[in-house]
Design an enzyme around this catalytic site. Structure first.
Site, PDB file in Angstrom:
ATOM      1  N   GLY A  65      -0.773   7.821   1.420  1.00 39.38           N
ATOM      2  CA  GLY A  65      -0.813   7.797   2.882  1.00 39.38           C
ATOM      3  C   GLY A  65       0.526   7.480   3.539  1.00 39.38           C
ATOM      4  O   GLY A  65       1.580   7.939   3.098  1.00 39.38           O
ATOM      5  N   ILE A  66       0.445   6.685   4.603  1.00 40.29           N
ATOM      6  CA  ILE A  66       1.644   6.353   5.393  1.00 40.29           C
ATOM      7  C   ILE A  66       2.642   5.555   4.549  1.00 40.29           C
ATOM      8  O   ILE A  66       3.858   5.744   4.653  1.00 40.29           O
ATOM      9  CB  ILE A  66       1.227   5.543   6.646  1.00 40.29           C
ATOM     10  CG1 ILE A  66       0.284   6.388   7.524  1.00 40.29           C
ATOM     11  CG2 ILE A  66       2.447   5.121   7.447  1.00 40.29           C
ATOM     12  CD1 ILE A  66      -0.457   5.594   8.609  1.00 40.29           C
TER      13      ILE A  66
ATOM     14  N   GLY B 228       0.827  -1.218   0.000  1.00 40.35           N
ATOM     15  CA  GLY B 228       0.000   0.000   0.000  1.00 40.35           C
ATOM     16  C   GLY B 228       0.855   1.258   0.000  1.00 40.35           C
ATOM     17  O   GLY B 228       0.583   2.216   0.726  1.00 40.35           O
TER      18      GLY B 228
ATOM     19  N   TYR C  63     -12.681  -3.573  12.048  1.00 41.26           N
ATOM     20  CA  TYR C  63     -11.356  -2.963  11.816  1.00 41.26           C
ATOM     21  C   TYR C  63     -10.477  -3.234  13.036  1.00 41.26           C
ATOM     22  O   TYR C  63      -9.316  -3.638  12.908  1.00 41.26           O
ATOM     23  CB  TYR C  63     -11.531  -1.459  11.576  1.00 41.26           C
ATOM     24  CG  TYR C  63     -10.228  -0.708  11.389  1.00 41.26           C
ATOM     25  CD1 TYR C  63      -9.501  -0.809  10.201  1.00 41.26           C
ATOM     26  CD2 TYR C  63      -9.717   0.112  12.402  1.00 41.26           C
ATOM     27  CE1 TYR C  63      -8.306  -0.112  10.037  1.00 41.26           C
ATOM     28  CE2 TYR C  63      -8.535   0.807  12.243  1.00 41.26           C
ATOM     29  CZ  TYR C  63      -7.833   0.696  11.054  1.00 41.26           C
ATOM     30  OH  TYR C  63      -6.639   1.376  10.888  1.00 41.26           O
TER      31      TYR C  63
ATOM     32  N   SER D 112      -2.966  -0.654  15.250  1.00 36.03           N
ATOM     33  CA  SER D 112      -3.693   0.577  15.560  1.00 36.03           C
ATOM     34  C   SER D 112      -4.161   0.555  17.007  1.00 36.03           C
ATOM     35  O   SER D 112      -4.404  -0.512  17.581  1.00 36.03           O
ATOM     36  CB  SER D 112      -4.911   0.707  14.639  1.00 36.03           C
ATOM     37  OG  SER D 112      -5.752   1.753  15.096  1.00 36.03           O
TER      38      SER D 112
HETATM   39  N1  LIG Z   1      -4.603   6.802   9.096  1.00 39.77           N
HETATM   40  C1  LIG Z   1      -4.724   6.481  10.360  1.00 39.77           C
HETATM   41  O1  LIG Z   1      -5.186   7.302  11.191  1.00 39.77           O
HETATM   42  C2  LIG Z   1      -4.322   5.141  10.860  1.00 39.77           C
HETATM   43  C3  LIG Z   1      -4.405   4.880  12.234  1.00 39.77           C
HETATM   44  C4  LIG Z   1      -4.013   3.632  12.709  1.00 39.77           C
HETATM   45  C5  LIG Z   1      -3.544   2.682  11.830  1.00 39.77           C
HETATM   46  N2  LIG Z   1      -3.484   2.951  10.494  1.00 39.77           N
HETATM   47  C6  LIG Z   1      -3.004   1.891   9.596  1.00 39.77           C
HETATM   48  O2  LIG Z   1      -1.988   2.404   8.757  1.00 39.77           O
HETATM   49  C7  LIG Z   1      -1.986   1.684   7.520  1.00 39.77           C
HETATM   50  C8  LIG Z   1      -1.903   2.661   6.355  1.00 39.77           C
HETATM   51  O3  LIG Z   1      -3.090   3.415   6.343  1.00 39.77           O
HETATM   52  P1  LIG Z   1      -3.221   4.862   5.711  1.00 39.77           P
HETATM   53  O4  LIG Z   1      -3.802   5.702   6.766  1.00 39.77           O
HETATM   54  O5  LIG Z   1      -1.969   5.285   5.041  1.00 39.77           O
HETATM   55  O6  LIG Z   1      -4.387   4.541   4.653  1.00 39.77           O
HETATM   56  P2  LIG Z   1      -4.606   4.923   3.101  1.00 39.77           P
HETATM   57  O7  LIG Z   1      -4.115   6.288   2.796  1.00 39.77           O
HETATM   58  O8  LIG Z   1      -6.034   4.601   2.832  1.00 39.77           O
HETATM   59  O9  LIG Z   1      -3.675   3.869   2.352  1.00 39.77           O
HETATM   60  C9  LIG Z   1      -3.984   2.505   2.404  1.00 39.77           C
HETATM   61  C10 LIG Z   1      -3.201   1.760   1.358  1.00 39.77           C
HETATM   62  O10 LIG Z   1      -3.625   0.382   1.399  1.00 39.77           O
HETATM   63  C11 LIG Z   1      -3.929  -0.017   0.057  1.00 39.77           C
HETATM   64  N3  LIG Z   1      -4.909  -1.092  -0.009  1.00 39.77           N
HETATM   65  C12 LIG Z   1      -6.199  -1.069   0.413  1.00 39.77           C
HETATM   66  N4  LIG Z   1      -6.798  -2.224   0.090  1.00 39.77           N
HETATM   67  C13 LIG Z   1      -5.876  -2.987  -0.555  1.00 39.77           C
HETATM   68  C14 LIG Z   1      -5.900  -4.275  -1.162  1.00 39.77           C
HETATM   69  N5  LIG Z   1      -7.010  -5.014  -1.225  1.00 39.77           N
HETATM   70  N6  LIG Z   1      -4.756  -4.739  -1.721  1.00 39.77           N
HETATM   71  C15 LIG Z   1      -3.637  -4.001  -1.723  1.00 39.77           C
HETATM   72  N7  LIG Z   1      -3.562  -2.769  -1.190  1.00 39.77           N
HETATM   73  C16 LIG Z   1      -4.670  -2.269  -0.616  1.00 39.77           C
HETATM   74  C17 LIG Z   1      -4.474   1.257  -0.598  1.00 39.77           C
HETATM   75  O11 LIG Z   1      -4.465   1.125  -2.005  1.00 39.77           O
HETATM   76  P3  LIG Z   1      -5.423   2.099  -2.927  1.00 39.77           P
HETATM   77  O12 LIG Z   1      -4.791   3.449  -2.929  1.00 39.77           O
HETATM   78  O13 LIG Z   1      -5.422   1.434  -4.245  1.00 39.77           O
HETATM   79  O14 LIG Z   1      -6.772   2.119  -2.272  1.00 39.77           O
HETATM   80  C18 LIG Z   1      -3.462   2.265  -0.075  1.00 39.77           C
HETATM   81  O15 LIG Z   1      -2.278   2.159  -0.813  1.00 39.77           O
HETATM   82  C19 LIG Z   1      -3.234   0.808   7.529  1.00 39.77           C
HETATM   83  O16 LIG Z   1      -2.883  -0.517   7.845  1.00 39.77           O
HETATM   84  C20 LIG Z   1      -4.077   1.399   8.641  1.00 39.77           C
HETATM   85  O17 LIG Z   1      -4.906   0.430   9.251  1.00 39.77           O
HETATM   86  C21 LIG Z   1      -3.862   4.160   9.994  1.00 39.77           C
END
Ligand SMILES: NC(=O)c1ccc[n+]([C@@H]2O[C@H](COP(=O)([O-])OP(=O)(O)OC[C@H]3O[C@@H](n4cnc5c(N)ncnc54)[C@H](OP(=O)(O)O)[C@@H]3O)[C@@H](O)[C@H]2O)c1
Length: 280
Positions: free
Chosen positions: A12-13, A8, A166, A139
């Site tokens: 994002g991250i 991913g 989640y 998380s």
């Molecule tokens: N943001 C927060 O506040 C937060 C807090 C706690 C934990 N986290 C964790 O941090 C991690 C990164 O999250 P983020 O906040 O950066 O989210 P994000 O911006 O939504 O990015 C998520 C990434 O995961 C990819 N993804 C989703 N479904 C997928 C699939 N079926 N196969 C392959 N890739 C897939 C997305 O691809 P697409 O772009 O194609 O959709 C995107 O690249 C996650 O595991 C999340 O649970 C985030």
């Protein structure tokens, strides 16, 4: 130059982490489901890569399908001779009940089970590194989670609540980190989990607008967790730290479930049974 694989990584991250790793001159493999988005991310990173003698590559990874995870991992196993760092980052939050291609509830399937298979498949390459490191994006929301062994399959789910599911998947990420740390304790490979803070990314895209407006007030930029991931990945100070849970923004509270190593071992074994056709 070390090799780091980030799931991913197009946004994002994951993207912020890829950028940091490129800036410190590493070989970064972006594992993304959408090739168009991955190419756009790579384009943004390529100029930086030239400046910092880094390298950026793409592999197509659809975590919604265990077959695709298996095929992409096999592709990596055939093309690369070593991985130093694996960042299990990709994740989603689905408000409605959905199913993966294999019939798993989507959040446990994508956020956890697909990463379980991905990690086990790629372990042989991590073992070739003298300092292999696995970093799991868990998380704070694991506090709301439990492991509902009888509801991994979408058809078996009763009373779906997206936030709770989640939390289940993030608890599973944390337990997986702990059990891997235990299983790998006699190797140089470490396994650690993080809560990245509330991060301004696309993960909240499907929430109702009013909920997002409130949450946004507390969000931090993706560069902050990216720095933490980069430290865990490359800083020599992290060489012997394994089985830890590190939290940005909030104290690292762990639920009773998250501390339960018996539960972690059971989850590992149950998960193995689900994916063993790809491992044996
Ligand atoms: N943001 C927060 O506040 C937060 C807090 C706690 C934990 N986290 C964790 O941090 C991690 C990164 O999250 P983020 O906040 O950066 O989210 P994000 O911006 O939504 O990015 C998520 C990434 O995961 C990819 N993804 C989703 N479904 C997928 C699939 N079926 N196969 C392959 N890739 C897939 C997305 O691809 P697409 O772009 O194609 O959709 C995107 O690249 C996650 O595991 C999340 O649970 C985030």
């Amino acid at each position: 130059m070390k090799t780091i694989v980030i799931t991913g990584a197009n946004t994002g991250i994951g993207f912020a982490t890829a950028k940091k790793c490129v800036q410190s001159g590493h070989h970064v493999i972006l594992a993304c489901r959408n090739l168009e988005k991955a190419k756009q991310a790579k384009q943004q990173l390529d100029t930086l890569a030239q400046q910092h003698q880094a390298k950026v590559e793409i592999v197509q990874l659809e975590l919604n399908s265990l077959q695709n995870v298996n095929d992409t991992a096999n592709d990596i196993l055939s093309r690369f001779h070593k991985i130093d760092v694996l960042v299990n980052n990709a994740g989603l939050l689905t408000p409605q009940l959905e199913s993966t291609q294999d019939g798993f509830e989507k959040q446990i399937g994508v956020n956890y089970l697909a990463h379980y298979l991905w990690t086990l498949k790629l372990l042989p390459l991590l073992k070739k590194s003298d300092a292999g490191r696995i970093i799991h994006l868990a998380s704070l929301m694991h506090l709301a989670g439990s492991i509902q062994f009888d509801q991994f399959k979408a058809d078996d789910v009763t009373r779906y609540n997206g936030v709770k599911r989640y939390g289940n998947s993030k608890l599973a990420n944390l337990l997986m980190s702990n059990v891997l740390a235990e299983k790998l304790k006699d190797t140089p490979i470490t396994s650690n989990a993080i809560h990245p803070g509330g991060v301004d990314s696309e993960i909240y895209r499907d929430l109702p607008k009013y909920q997002y407006a409130v949450i946004k007030l507390f969000l931090i930029p993706p560069a902050k967790p990216a720095q933490l991931i980069h430290d865990i990945a490359f800083d020599p100070a992290w060489a012997n730290r394994s089985g830890e849970y590190i939290s940005l923004q909030t104290p690292a509270f762990k639920s009773r479930n998250a501390k339960d190593i018996q539960l972690a071992r059971k989850l590992y074994d149950v998960s193995y049974d689900y994916v063993k056709q790809y491992l044996e």
